[in-house]
Design a protein around this motif. Structure first.
Motif, PDB file in Angstrom:
ATOM      1  N   LEU A  83       1.005  -1.262  -0.148  1.00  0.00           N
ATOM      2  CA  LEU A  83       0.028  -0.166  -0.029  1.00  0.00           C
ATOM      3  C   LEU A  83       0.787   1.344  -0.073  1.00  0.00           C
ATOM      4  O   LEU A  83       1.842   1.233   0.714  1.00  0.00           O
ATOM      5  CB  LEU A  83      -0.676   0.047   1.381  1.00  0.00           C
ATOM      6  N   ALA A  84       0.489   2.093  -0.830  1.00  0.00           N
ATOM      7  CA  ALA A  84       1.352   3.684  -0.937  1.00  0.00           C
ATOM      8  C   ALA A  84       0.219   4.312  -0.497  1.00  0.00           C
ATOM      9  O   ALA A  84      -0.658   4.841  -1.561  1.00  0.00           O
ATOM     10  CB  ALA A  84       1.933   3.720  -2.337  1.00  0.00           C
ATOM     11  N   THR A  85       0.323   4.772   0.720  1.00  0.00           N
ATOM     12  CA  THR A  85      -0.989   5.859   0.989  1.00  0.00           C
ATOM     13  C   THR A  85      -0.508   7.174   2.086  1.00  0.00           C
ATOM     14  O   THR A  85       0.726   7.250   2.367  1.00  0.00           O
ATOM     15  CB  THR A  85      -1.895   5.106   2.106  1.00  0.00           C
ATOM     16  N   GLY A  86      -1.246   8.056   2.167  1.00  0.00           N
ATOM     17  CA  GLY A  86      -1.055   9.163   2.955  1.00  0.00           C
ATOM     18  C   GLY A  86      -1.542   9.061   4.214  1.00  0.00           C
ATOM     19  O   GLY A  86      -1.232   9.775   5.353  1.00  0.00           O
ATOM     20  N   ARG A  87      -2.233   7.885   4.511  1.00  0.00           N
ATOM     21  CA  ARG A  87      -2.704   7.373   5.738  1.00  0.00           C
ATOM     22  C   ARG A  87      -1.575   7.015   6.911  1.00  0.00           C
ATOM     23  O   ARG A  87      -0.516   6.833   6.294  1.00  0.00           O
ATOM     24  CB  ARG A  87      -3.580   6.187   5.575  1.00  0.00           C
ATOM     25  N   ALA A  88      -1.932   7.130   8.061  1.00  0.00           N
ATOM     26  CA  ALA A  88      -0.967   6.932   9.134  1.00  0.00           C
ATOM     27  C   ALA A  88      -0.495   5.329   9.090  1.00  0.00           C
ATOM     28  O   ALA A  88      -1.432   4.807   8.965  1.00  0.00           O
ATOM     29  CB  ALA A  88      -1.296   7.439  10.504  1.00  0.00           C
ATOM     30  N   PHE A  89       0.386   4.986   9.744  1.00  0.00           N
ATOM     31  CA  PHE A  89       0.770   3.636   9.508  1.00  0.00           C
ATOM     32  C   PHE A  89      -0.234   2.903  10.320  1.00  0.00           C
ATOM     33  O   PHE A  89      -0.694   1.566   9.457  1.00  0.00           O
ATOM     34  CB  PHE A  89       2.142   3.442  10.099  1.00  0.00           C
ATOM     35  N   PRO A  90      -0.828   2.970  11.352  1.00  0.00           N
ATOM     36  CA  PRO A  90      -1.901   1.950  11.955  1.00  0.00           C
ATOM     37  C   PRO A  90      -2.826   1.698  11.047  1.00  0.00           C
ATOM     38  O   PRO A  90      -3.529   0.858  10.798  1.00  0.00           O
ATOM     39  CB  PRO A  90      -1.901   2.660  13.371  1.00  0.00           C
ATOM     40  N   SER A  91      -3.428   2.981  10.543  1.00  0.00           N
ATOM     41  CA  SER A  91      -4.686   2.877   9.447  1.00  0.00           C
ATOM     42  C   SER A  91      -4.308   2.150   8.149  1.00  0.00           C
ATOM     43  O   SER A  91      -5.167   1.110   7.671  1.00  0.00           O
ATOM     44  CB  SER A  91      -5.021   4.240   9.285  1.00  0.00           C
ATOM     45  N   ALA A  92      -3.029   2.310   7.781  1.00  0.00           N
ATOM     46  CA  ALA A  92      -2.842   1.432   6.608  1.00  0.00           C
ATOM     47  C   ALA A  92      -2.659   0.069   6.993  1.00  0.00           C
ATOM     48  O   ALA A  92      -3.082  -1.164   6.088  1.00  0.00           O
ATOM     49  CB  ALA A  92      -1.589   1.963   6.160  1.00  0.00           C
ATOM     50  N   LYS A  93      -1.932  -0.308   8.219  1.00  0.00           N
ATOM     51  CA  LYS A  93      -2.108  -1.653   8.656  1.00  0.00           C
ATOM     52  C   LYS A  93      -3.226  -2.436   8.662  1.00  0.00           C
ATOM     53  O   LYS A  93      -3.298  -3.368   8.344  1.00  0.00           O
ATOM     54  CB  LYS A  93      -1.099  -1.700   9.937  1.00  0.00           C
ATOM     55  N   THR A 141       3.747   4.616   3.924  1.00  0.00           N
ATOM     56  CA  THR A 141       2.833   5.244   4.650  1.00  0.00           C
ATOM     57  C   THR A 141       2.970   6.795   4.916  1.00  0.00           C
ATOM     58  O   THR A 141       4.153   7.165   4.520  1.00  0.00           O
ATOM     59  CB  THR A 141       2.116   4.641   5.986  1.00  0.00           C
ATOM     60  N   HIS A 142       2.246   7.723   5.372  1.00  0.00           N
ATOM     61  CA  HIS A 142       2.488   9.073   5.858  1.00  0.00           C
ATOM     62  C   HIS A 142       3.091   9.776   4.458  1.00  0.00           C
ATOM     63  O   HIS A 142       3.960  10.547   4.313  1.00  0.00           O
ATOM     64  CB  HIS A 142       3.298   8.944   6.773  1.00  0.00           C
ATOM     65  N   ASP A 143       2.402   9.208   3.356  1.00  0.00           N
ATOM     66  CA  ASP A 143       2.880   9.819   1.790  1.00  0.00           C
ATOM     67  C   ASP A 143       4.375   9.697   1.593  1.00  0.00           C
ATOM     68  O   ASP A 143       5.058  10.428   1.315  1.00  0.00           O
ATOM     69  CB  ASP A 143       2.455  11.475   1.801  1.00  0.00           C
ATOM     70  N   GLY A 144       4.779   8.482   2.342  1.00  0.00           N
ATOM     71  CA  GLY A 144       6.112   8.102   2.022  1.00  0.00           C
ATOM     72  C   GLY A 144       7.469   8.340   3.126  1.00  0.00           C
ATOM     73  O   GLY A 144       8.467   8.016   2.718  1.00  0.00           O
ATOM     74  N   ALA A 145       6.648   9.014   4.077  1.00  0.00           N
ATOM     75  CA  ALA A 145       7.621   9.452   4.936  1.00  0.00           C
ATOM     76  C   ALA A 145       8.038   8.267   6.189  1.00  0.00           C
ATOM     77  O   ALA A 145       8.783   8.486   7.048  1.00  0.00           O
ATOM     78  CB  ALA A 145       7.180  10.610   5.676  1.00  0.00           C
ATOM     79  N   PHE A 146       7.159   7.406   5.992  1.00  0.00           N
ATOM     80  CA  PHE A 146       7.206   6.161   7.053  1.00  0.00           C
ATOM     81  C   PHE A 146       7.020   4.797   6.275  1.00  0.00           C
ATOM     82  O   PHE A 146       5.788   4.560   5.700  1.00  0.00           O
ATOM     83  CB  PHE A 146       6.316   6.280   8.089  1.00  0.00           C
ATOM     84  N   VAL A 147       8.086   4.106   6.282  1.00  0.00           N
ATOM     85  CA  VAL A 147       8.048   2.812   5.446  1.00  0.00           C
ATOM     86  C   VAL A 147       8.311   1.648   6.545  1.00  0.00           C
ATOM     87  O   VAL A 147       9.470   1.631   6.890  1.00  0.00           O
ATOM     88  CB  VAL A 147       8.847   2.629   4.126  1.00  0.00           C
ATOM     89  N   ALA A 148       7.337   0.843   6.696  1.00  0.00           N
ATOM     90  CA  ALA A 148       7.479  -0.244   7.539  1.00  0.00           C
ATOM     91  C   ALA A 148       6.807  -1.381   7.348  1.00  0.00           C
ATOM     92  O   ALA A 148       5.714  -1.238   6.896  1.00  0.00           O
ATOM     93  CB  ALA A 148       7.390   0.451   9.157  1.00  0.00           C
ATOM     94  N   SER A 149       6.867  -2.605   8.097  1.00  0.00           N
ATOM     95  CA  SER A 149       6.256  -3.694   8.218  1.00  0.00           C
ATOM     96  C   SER A 149       5.535  -3.752   9.686  1.00  0.00           C
ATOM     97  O   SER A 149       4.522  -3.971   9.709  1.00  0.00           O
ATOM     98  CB  SER A 149       6.960  -5.021   7.979  1.00  0.00           C
ATOM     99  N   GLU A 150       6.344  -3.203  10.581  1.00  0.00           N
ATOM    100  CA  GLU A 150       6.094  -3.046  12.020  1.00  0.00           C
ATOM    101  C   GLU A 150       6.306  -1.694  12.480  1.00  0.00           C
ATOM    102  O   GLU A 150       7.340  -1.226  12.033  1.00  0.00           O
ATOM    103  CB  GLU A 150       6.732  -4.072  12.748  1.00  0.00           C
ATOM    104  N   VAL A 151       5.400  -0.990  13.057  1.00  0.00           N
ATOM    105  CA  VAL A 151       5.358   0.556  13.548  1.00  0.00           C
ATOM    106  C   VAL A 151       6.799   0.641  14.362  1.00  0.00           C
ATOM    107  O   VAL A 151       7.331   1.707  14.173  1.00  0.00           O
ATOM    108  CB  VAL A 151       4.360   0.705  14.452  1.00  0.00           C
ATOM    109  N   ASP A 152       7.476  -0.342  15.015  1.00  0.00           N
ATOM    110  CA  ASP A 152       8.751  -0.028  15.617  1.00  0.00           C
ATOM    111  C   ASP A 152      10.127  -0.232  15.156  1.00  0.00           C
ATOM    112  O   ASP A 152      11.000  -0.291  15.423  1.00  0.00           O
ATOM    113  CB  ASP A 152       8.629  -0.875  16.993  1.00  0.00           C
TER     114      ASP A 152
END
Length: 285
Positions: free
Chosen positions: A44-54, A69-80
């Motif tokens: 998913l490539a989204t403007g949404r925050a990570f928990p919402s995209a998850k 997520t966050h329009d490309g500012a946060f890329v992760a599989s797990e939030v931490d």
């Protein structure tokens, strides 16, 4: 297995995956499974925050996927454990919020674990914002009278700030002021009346490039489907950029292909056509 032209499928959420009623169609879920069966990595490539995209990713059975997520500012599989993050430092966060508070808008500071928002009487505006940031039960939103006063006592760095306006003139005035005053930011719009603000080095395209580097997949081996201004860069830069049928003409004009609208199962149609045929991008032009 047959060699595929496209090895990664990136999907925007709002206006793309979801219908106008914010539902995820059965046909869309089946199309995502189809792409996976064809050997594609789906993200998913989204403007949404990570928990919402998850949450959306889990509904699509993309539980372990890295998400942009966050329009490309946060890329992760797990939030931490992000593989890429570009945060707005506390000085810029305060500067942006201080400017936005001079306009009639709803402000959200979108941290990867929670959000801070300003209180507003415009309930319909807050409802629209809530739909795009996610369920407060798993992504808590702390409403304060003045985010700028809150930030003086508790400085914060965030991947993204979003503002929702109910006056287009005020939105344009705020955009002009932010571009003049605040340096090193990338500002787009993910919905009518919105401003979406991230660090200048962040975009969905950059996030996909970082993810591709980790997976050994080039941008030219990717398909991206989107519908809004914040999707333009990724649609332009991937191997096959697809615009949704209801998106603005400017977005459609830069896409390699325009699919059906989100209410006409546009994602399902595009995914099956692309991954069934595996044709060169030129065939869609």
């Amino acid at each position: 297995m047959t060699t595929v032209t496209f090895r990664l499928l990136a999907l925007d959420i709002d206006g793309t995956l979801l219908k106008s009623n914010h539902r995820l169609a059965k046909e869309t879920k089946e199309a995502v499974e189809y792409a996976k069966e064809k050997g594609a990595y789906v993200t998913l490539a989204t403007g949404r925050a990570f928990p919402s995209a998850k949450k959306v990713a889990k509904a699509l059975k993309l539980d372990d996927a890295y998400l942009v997520t966050h329009d490309g500012a946060f890329v992760a599989s797990e939030v931490d454990d992000p593989i890429y993050e570009r945060r707005l430092d506390s000085d810029r966060v305060y500067q942006i919020v201080d400017i936005l508070e001079n306009y009639h808008c709803h402000i959200r500071l979108l941290h990867e674990k929670y959000a801070i928002g300003n209180k507003t009487r415009q309930r319909n505006l807050m409802s629209r914002m809530n739909l795009s940031v996610g369920d407060p039960l798993f992504y808590p939103v702390n409403f304060v009278d003045s985010p700028s006063h809150h930030l003086i006592d508790q400085p914060l760095t965030v991947p993204k700030i979003r503002a929702q306006f109910w006056s287009e003139k005020e939105r344009k005035d705020a955009l002009e002021e932010l571009r003049e005053v605040v340096r090193n930011t990338h500002i787009t719009s993910s919905a009518e009346g919105s401003l979406d603000i991230v660090d200048a080095s962040a975009s969905k395209a950059k996030g996909l490039q970082i993810l591709g580097r980790k997976l050994g997949i080039s941008l030219q081996e990717m398909v991206a489907i989107g519908s809004s201004e914040n999707d333009i860069e990724m649609i332009e830069q991937v191997g096959l950029g697809v615009a949704m049928g209801q998106s603005e003409k400017g977005i459609q004009s830069i896409a390699d292909w325009v699919t059906r609208s989100n209410n006409q199962n546009g994602v399902g149609y595009a995914v099956r056509e692309v991954f069934r045929k595996q044709l060169h991008p030129e065939i869609y032009k």
